[in-house]
Motif scaffolding. Structure first.
Motif, PDB file in Angstrom:
ATOM      1  N   LEU A   6       0.829  -1.208   0.000  1.00 41.21           N
ATOM      2  CA  LEU A   6       0.000   0.000   0.000  1.00 41.21           C
ATOM      3  C   LEU A   6       0.860   1.253   0.000  1.00 41.21           C
ATOM      4  CD1 LEU A   6      -2.731  -1.117   2.544  1.00 41.21           C
ATOM      5  CD2 LEU A   6      -3.039  -0.756   0.094  1.00 41.21           C
ATOM      6  N   SER A   7       1.903   1.229   0.805  1.00 37.33           N
ATOM      7  CA  SER A   7       2.820   2.364   0.872  1.00 37.33           C
ATOM      8  C   SER A   7       3.509   2.589  -0.472  1.00 37.33           C
ATOM      9  CB  SER A   7       3.849   2.122   1.979  1.00 37.33           C
ATOM     10  OG  SER A   7       4.729   3.192   2.063  1.00 37.33           O
ATOM     11  N   SER A   8       3.885   1.513  -1.157  1.00 36.61           N
ATOM     12  CA  SER A   8       4.526   1.619  -2.468  1.00 36.61           C
ATOM     13  C   SER A   8       3.586   2.220  -3.507  1.00 36.61           C
ATOM     14  CB  SER A   8       4.989   0.242  -2.956  1.00 36.61           C
ATOM     15  OG  SER A   8       6.003  -0.258  -2.126  1.00 36.61           O
ATOM     16  N   ILE A   9       2.318   1.849  -3.450  1.00 35.83           N
ATOM     17  CA  ILE A   9       1.321   2.394  -4.381  1.00 35.83           C
ATOM     18  C   ILE A   9       1.164   3.895  -4.151  1.00 35.83           C
ATOM     19  CG2 ILE A   9      -1.131   2.384  -5.006  1.00 35.83           C
ATOM     20  CD1 ILE A   9      -1.084  -0.679  -4.377  1.00 35.83           C
ATOM     21  N   LYS A  48       4.465  10.392  -9.313  1.00 41.83           N
ATOM     22  CA  LYS A  48       3.935  10.358 -10.689  1.00 41.83           C
ATOM     23  C   LYS A  48       4.577   9.251 -11.528  1.00 41.83           C
ATOM     24  CE  LYS A  48       2.571  15.056 -10.396  1.00 41.83           C
ATOM     25  NZ  LYS A  48       2.232  16.293 -10.892  1.00 41.83           N
ATOM     26  N   ASN A  49       4.908   8.159 -10.863  1.00 40.94           N
ATOM     27  CA  ASN A  49       5.459   6.980 -11.523  1.00 40.94           C
ATOM     28  C   ASN A  49       4.272   6.042 -11.805  1.00 40.94           C
ATOM     29  OD1 ASN A  49       6.852   4.781 -12.411  1.00 40.94           O
ATOM     30  ND2 ASN A  49       8.273   4.706 -10.684  1.00 40.94           N
ATOM     31  N   TYR A  50       3.467   6.403 -12.804  1.00 40.51           N
ATOM     32  CA  TYR A  50       2.188   5.751 -13.027  1.00 40.51           C
ATOM     33  C   TYR A  50       2.292   4.323 -13.538  1.00 40.51           C
ATOM     34  CZ  TYR A  50       0.621  10.495 -12.257  1.00 40.51           C
ATOM     35  OH  TYR A  50       0.410  11.728 -11.711  1.00 40.51           O
ATOM     36  N   ILE A  51       3.320   4.013 -14.288  1.00 42.43           N
ATOM     37  CA  ILE A  51       3.485   2.632 -14.758  1.00 42.43           C
ATOM     38  C   ILE A  51       3.719   1.710 -13.567  1.00 42.43           C
ATOM     39  CG2 ILE A  51       4.982   1.072 -16.073  1.00 42.43           C
ATOM     40  CD1 ILE A  51       5.385   3.398 -18.056  1.00 42.43           C
ATOM     41  N   TYR A  52       4.603   2.117 -12.677  1.00 45.10           N
ATOM     42  CA  TYR A  52       4.870   1.325 -11.471  1.00 45.10           C
ATOM     43  C   TYR A  52       3.628   1.268 -10.588  1.00 45.10           C
ATOM     44  CZ  TYR A  52       7.147  -0.349  -7.226  1.00 45.10           C
ATOM     45  OH  TYR A  52       7.484  -1.070  -6.122  1.00 45.10           O
ATOM     46  N   GLN A  53       2.936   2.385 -10.462  1.00 51.42           N
ATOM     47  CA  GLN A  53       1.714   2.425  -9.650  1.00 51.42           C
ATOM     48  C   GLN A  53       0.673   1.439 -10.202  1.00 51.42           C
ATOM     49  OE1 GLN A  53      -0.490   6.078  -9.832  1.00 51.42           O
ATOM     50  NE2 GLN A  53      -1.731   5.572  -8.054  1.00 51.42           N
ATOM     51  N   ASN A  54       0.484   1.433 -11.531  1.00 54.66           N
ATOM     52  CA  ASN A  54      -0.471   0.497 -12.132  1.00 54.66           C
ATOM     53  C   ASN A  54      -0.062  -0.949 -11.882  1.00 54.66           C
ATOM     54  OD1 ASN A  54      -2.095   2.529 -13.083  1.00 54.66           O
ATOM     55  ND2 ASN A  54      -1.409   2.378 -15.206  1.00 54.66           N
ATOM     56  N   ALA A  55       1.223  -1.241 -12.052  1.00 52.97           N
ATOM     57  CA  ALA A  55       1.707  -2.607 -11.836  1.00 52.97           C
ATOM     58  C   ALA A  55       1.501  -3.037 -10.384  1.00 52.97           C
ATOM     59  CB  ALA A  55       3.182  -2.707 -12.220  1.00 52.97           C
ATOM     60  N   MET A  56       1.809  -2.154  -9.447  1.00 53.67           N
ATOM     61  CA  MET A  56       1.637  -2.468  -8.017  1.00 53.67           C
ATOM     62  C   MET A  56       0.154  -2.629  -7.669  1.00 53.67           C
ATOM     63  SD  MET A  56       4.514  -2.898  -6.581  1.00 53.67           S
ATOM     64  CE  MET A  56       3.971  -2.913  -4.896  1.00 53.67           C
ATOM     65  N   THR A  57      -0.693  -1.794  -8.240  1.00 55.83           N
ATOM     66  CA  THR A  57      -2.134  -1.894  -7.976  1.00 55.83           C
ATOM     67  C   THR A  57      -2.686  -3.195  -8.531  1.00 55.83           C
ATOM     68  OG1 THR A  57      -2.357   0.517  -7.996  1.00 55.83           O
ATOM     69  CG2 THR A  57      -4.369  -0.761  -8.294  1.00 55.83           C
ATOM     70  N   LEU A  58      -2.255  -3.564  -9.725  1.00 53.88           N
ATOM     71  CA  LEU A  58      -2.688  -4.824 -10.323  1.00 53.88           C
ATOM     72  C   LEU A  58      -2.242  -6.005  -9.464  1.00 53.88           C
ATOM     73  CD1 LEU A  58      -4.167  -5.960 -12.786  1.00 53.88           C
ATOM     74  CD2 LEU A  58      -1.979  -6.026 -13.982  1.00 53.88           C
ATOM     75  N   ALA A  59      -0.995  -5.986  -9.024  1.00 51.32           N
ATOM     76  CA  ALA A  59      -0.488  -7.054  -8.154  1.00 51.32           C
ATOM     77  C   ALA A  59      -1.247  -7.087  -6.832  1.00 51.32           C
ATOM     78  CB  ALA A  59       1.007  -6.861  -7.901  1.00 51.32           C
ATOM     79  N   PHE A  60      -1.566  -5.914  -6.296  1.00 48.93           N
ATOM     80  CA  PHE A  60      -2.300  -5.822  -5.033  1.00 48.93           C
ATOM     81  C   PHE A  60      -3.694  -6.430  -5.174  1.00 48.93           C
ATOM     82  CE2 PHE A  60      -5.057  -3.477  -2.079  1.00 48.93           C
ATOM     83  CZ  PHE A  60      -4.441  -3.824  -0.890  1.00 48.93           C
ATOM     84  N   ILE A  61      -4.399  -6.071  -6.249  1.00 49.37           N
ATOM     85  CA  ILE A  61      -5.741  -6.617  -6.480  1.00 49.37           C
ATOM     86  C   ILE A  61      -5.672  -8.128  -6.643  1.00 49.37           C
ATOM     87  CG2 ILE A  61      -7.658  -6.701  -8.130  1.00 49.37           C
ATOM     88  CD1 ILE A  61      -7.149  -3.673  -8.609  1.00 49.37           C
ATOM     89  N   CYS A  62      -4.686  -8.626  -7.391  1.00 50.17           N
ATOM     90  CA  CYS A  62      -4.524 -10.072  -7.571  1.00 50.17           C
ATOM     91  C   CYS A  62      -4.256 -10.766  -6.239  1.00 50.17           C
ATOM     92  CB  CYS A  62      -3.415 -10.375  -8.565  1.00 50.17           C
ATOM     93  SG  CYS A  62      -3.848  -9.913 -10.258  1.00 50.17           S
TER      94      CYS A  62
END
Length: 167
Positions: free
Chosen positions: A109-112, A119-133
């Motif tokens: 959560l902290s990383s997201i 504004k590192n949106y690619i990393y944010q999307n990847a972390m959010t996707l991994a979090f949801i999974c």
């Protein structure tokens, strides 16, 4: 009470209170996960203090990753079925993380949050996707246990999925 045009995932980190959706509510405690779909009026009433991570998930994110996310039954349960059941029932049916699970996801959560601030949106999307999974995997384990409170929820999920798939 407020609403918005995107999904919001709330994870209660500490404290407690009530999570309201429209006129109904459920008690909220650490480890509770609530997914709020777009345009749904919701809010919290804290008993004393409540600390909540709010993960805002734009509809574009869901559209972009829908094929991958829909590959798991639990995504539909977390994002579609459970919120609908929660509104229609006073029984608590949301995902609740154990103490260990909650502690292990705090770093994610902290990383997201950090990625969004930077504004590192690619990393944010990847972390959010991994979090949801990861949450989907936890939900799958709960449903597979099929015991107590989860057994009743599992039956409601099966009925709701049947209706949704056969409308």
């Amino acid at each position: 009470m407020h609403s918005h045009q995107f999904y919001e995932m709330n994870i209660i980190v500490s404290g407690g209170g009530r999570h309201y959706v429209d006129e109904s509510y459920v008690e909220a405690k650490p480890g509770d996960v609530f997914v709020i779909p777009p345009n749904v009026s919701h809010g919290y009433y804290a008993n004393d203090k409540i600390d909540v991570y709010h993960i805002l998930i734009k509809s574009d994110f869901i559209k972009r990753y829908k094929q991958e996310l829909s590959g798991t039954r639990e995504f539909g349960i977390l994002f579609d079925v459970e919120p609908s059941v929660r509104w229609a029932s006073s029984k608590k049916c949301n995902l609740t993380l154990t103490y260990d699970e909650l502690n292990s996801i705090k770093l994610q959560l902290s990383s997201i949050v950090t990625a969004e601030k930077e504004k590192n949106y690619i990393y944010q999307n990847a972390m959010t996707l991994a979090f949801i999974c990861g949450l989907c995997n936890i939900m799958q384990k709960r449903i597979n246990k099929n015991s107590g409170h989860t057994a009743g929820f599992s039956q409601i999920v099966n009925i709701t999925e049947y209706i949704k798939n056969n409308l």
